[in-house]
Design a protein around this motif. Sequence first.
Motif, mmCIF file in Angstrom:
data_model
loop_
_atom_site.group_PDB
_atom_site.id
_atom_site.type_symbol
_atom_site.label_atom_id
_atom_site.label_comp_id
_atom_site.label_asym_id
_atom_site.label_seq_id
_atom_site.Cartn_x
_atom_site.Cartn_y
_atom_site.Cartn_z
ATOM 1 N N SER A 169 -5.101 2.998 -19.870
ATOM 2 C CA SER A 169 -4.636 3.748 -18.698
ATOM 3 C C SER A 169 -3.341 3.182 -18.121
ATOM 4 C CB SER A 169 -5.720 3.752 -17.616
ATOM 5 O OG SER A 169 -6.003 2.429 -17.191
ATOM 6 N N PHE A 170 -2.709 2.241 -18.838
ATOM 7 C CA PHE A 170 -1.530 1.566 -18.292
ATOM 8 C C PHE A 170 -0.383 2.546 -18.027
ATOM 9 C CE2 PHE A 170 2.339 -1.122 -18.759
ATOM 10 C CZ PHE A 170 2.123 -1.936 -17.657
ATOM 11 N N LYS A 171 -0.096 3.425 -18.978
ATOM 12 C CA LYS A 171 0.992 4.393 -18.786
ATOM 13 C C LYS A 171 0.692 5.326 -17.620
ATOM 14 C CE LYS A 171 2.757 4.454 -23.529
ATOM 15 N NZ LYS A 171 3.019 5.295 -24.731
ATOM 16 N N LYS A 172 -0.564 5.726 -17.509
ATOM 17 C CA LYS A 172 -0.961 6.588 -16.398
ATOM 18 C C LYS A 172 -0.819 5.849 -15.073
ATOM 19 C CE LYS A 172 -2.858 10.247 -14.498
ATOM 20 N NZ LYS A 172 -2.122 11.528 -14.377
ATOM 21 N N LYS A 173 -1.076 4.547 -15.082
ATOM 22 C CA LYS A 173 -0.907 3.735 -13.872
ATOM 23 C C LYS A 173 0.556 3.727 -13.428
ATOM 24 C CE LYS A 173 -4.828 1.093 -13.050
ATOM 25 N NZ LYS A 173 -5.394 0.643 -11.755
ATOM 26 N N ILE A 174 1.465 3.692 -14.391
ATOM 27 C CA ILE A 174 2.893 3.709 -14.063
ATOM 28 C C ILE A 174 3.271 5.059 -13.455
ATOM 29 C CG2 ILE A 174 5.227 3.614 -15.005
ATOM 30 C CD1 ILE A 174 4.093 1.710 -17.172
ATOM 31 N N ILE A 181 4.713 5.804 -4.722
ATOM 32 C CA ILE A 181 5.897 5.311 -4.012
ATOM 33 C C ILE A 181 6.660 6.470 -3.376
ATOM 34 C CG2 ILE A 181 8.161 4.229 -4.301
ATOM 35 C CD1 ILE A 181 6.914 2.349 -6.324
ATOM 36 N N LYS A 182 6.781 7.565 -4.087
ATOM 37 C CA LYS A 182 7.473 8.731 -3.534
ATOM 38 C C LYS A 182 6.701 9.319 -2.354
ATOM 39 C CE LYS A 182 9.947 9.884 -7.780
ATOM 40 N NZ LYS A 182 10.157 10.859 -8.884
ATOM 41 N N SER A 196 9.805 -4.659 -3.354
ATOM 42 C CA SER A 196 9.952 -6.071 -2.999
ATOM 43 C C SER A 196 8.598 -6.706 -2.686
ATOM 44 C CB SER A 196 10.886 -6.211 -1.797
ATOM 45 O OG SER A 196 10.984 -7.562 -1.390
ATOM 46 N N ALA A 197 7.766 -5.979 -1.940
ATOM 47 C CA ALA A 197 6.437 -6.493 -1.599
ATOM 48 C C ALA A 197 5.565 -6.633 -2.840
ATOM 49 C CB ALA A 197 5.770 -5.570 -0.583
ATOM 50 N N LEU A 198 5.676 -5.667 -3.745
ATOM 51 C CA LEU A 198 4.882 -5.732 -4.971
ATOM 52 C C LEU A 198 5.337 -6.891 -5.855
ATOM 53 C CD1 LEU A 198 4.518 -1.943 -5.924
ATOM 54 C CD2 LEU A 198 2.920 -3.401 -4.672
ATOM 55 N N ARG A 199 6.629 -7.132 -5.912
ATOM 56 C CA ARG A 199 7.125 -8.264 -6.705
ATOM 57 C C ARG A 199 6.584 -9.584 -6.162
ATOM 58 N NH1 ARG A 199 10.535 -7.201 -10.571
ATOM 59 N NH2 ARG A 199 11.918 -5.378 -10.522
ATOM 60 N N ASP A 262 4.967 -6.460 -17.117
ATOM 61 C CA ASP A 262 5.964 -6.336 -16.047
ATOM 62 C C ASP A 262 5.855 -4.951 -15.417
ATOM 63 O OD1 ASP A 262 7.962 -6.825 -14.312
ATOM 64 O OD2 ASP A 262 9.522 -7.205 -15.806
ATOM 65 N N TYR A 263 4.755 -4.744 -14.747
ATOM 66 C CA TYR A 263 4.430 -3.430 -14.194
ATOM 67 C C TYR A 263 5.417 -2.996 -13.115
ATOM 68 C CZ TYR A 263 1.686 0.094 -11.656
ATOM 69 O OH TYR A 263 1.262 1.233 -11.025
ATOM 70 N N VAL A 264 5.758 -3.907 -12.226
ATOM 71 C CA VAL A 264 6.623 -3.543 -11.100
ATOM 72 C C VAL A 264 8.008 -3.121 -11.594
ATOM 73 C CG1 VAL A 264 7.649 -4.327 -8.937
ATOM 74 C CG2 VAL A 264 5.337 -5.059 -9.554
ATOM 75 N N SER A 265 8.529 -3.810 -12.598
ATOM 76 C CA SER A 265 9.834 -3.427 -13.154
ATOM 77 C C SER A 265 9.788 -2.028 -13.755
ATOM 78 C CB SER A 265 10.269 -4.433 -14.223
ATOM 79 O OG SER A 265 10.560 -5.685 -13.637
ATOM 80 N N LYS A 266 8.673 -1.690 -14.374
ATOM 81 C CA LYS A 266 8.528 -0.354 -14.960
ATOM 82 C C LYS A 266 8.469 0.710 -13.861
ATOM 83 C CE LYS A 266 6.249 -1.964 -19.180
ATOM 84 N NZ LYS A 266 7.385 -1.652 -20.063
#
Length: 271
Positions: A169-174, A181-182, A196-199, A262-266
């Motif tokens: 489910s990783f891609k779906k999580k992205i 976020i939107k 920033s908070a997530l990082r 590196d979820y947040v970067s994605k």
Amino acid sequence: MKSELMEVLKVISNNRIELIKCLTEPKTHTEICRTSNLSPSTVSRCLNLLQKYGIVNKNEDKYVLTGIGYFLMDYLDNLNEVVEFDFLKKSSQFAKFIPAELKPGIVTLKTAEKFEKPYEVVPYALKDFERMHSYALFADGIVAEELIRLVWIKCMGGVRVRAIMLSRSFKKKITTGVKVIKMMEAEGYSSSEVISALRTNLKVKVAELPIQLGILDGKVVYFQVMPDNTLESPAYISRDRKCILWAENLFEHCWIVADPADYVSKLEKNL
């Protein structure tokens, strides 16, 4: 040694576990027969074998368990309770995955509230997420927007989160994360502040696990074993300290075997 142990277990199985249980206090041969309802010859045969392998000691005319005997009794008790969990009959992958030292702890789920339909725990989770103020540990494939939004708002407030996202489910999580976020931007949050908070407060790994798990502030645990061949199995909620400690140790095992992601970067890249 393994063959010796199997021989002992076979004798115990054939002649009832009650024989071991009745030896937590010193007893004579006659007292053991009376307590266990076994014949004198059967008791003698069992005691001789248990003495041979250091499970029972004889002190004058009385018999009592050794340290090994007490360990064996506890494991037998745990096994007796474990067979009541029907989900274990459907998930051999979980049994293979969980370390031997954590297997006995599964019995702490007896204190948990059981939900036959996993979605029934969502209202409870929303309330617990809102109360969360310190840390959270997750291992799941959940893509519910409202739950993700709550976790991220908590991250913005300083809550530390470690999450193991299921590979499938990783891609779906992205995709869902970008959507959340939107949504938050529409509510007045800055996407750069969210990122920033997530990082700072969200650490992510990825793995294919046979469980879903959530622990909030060390006060409540949400737990589900993923069956081998079906999509649905019961979910559990527990606020019992022993169950929570067991779940935290299980999470740490999952964290060790999981791969960095590196979820947040994605998320940032897909905004």
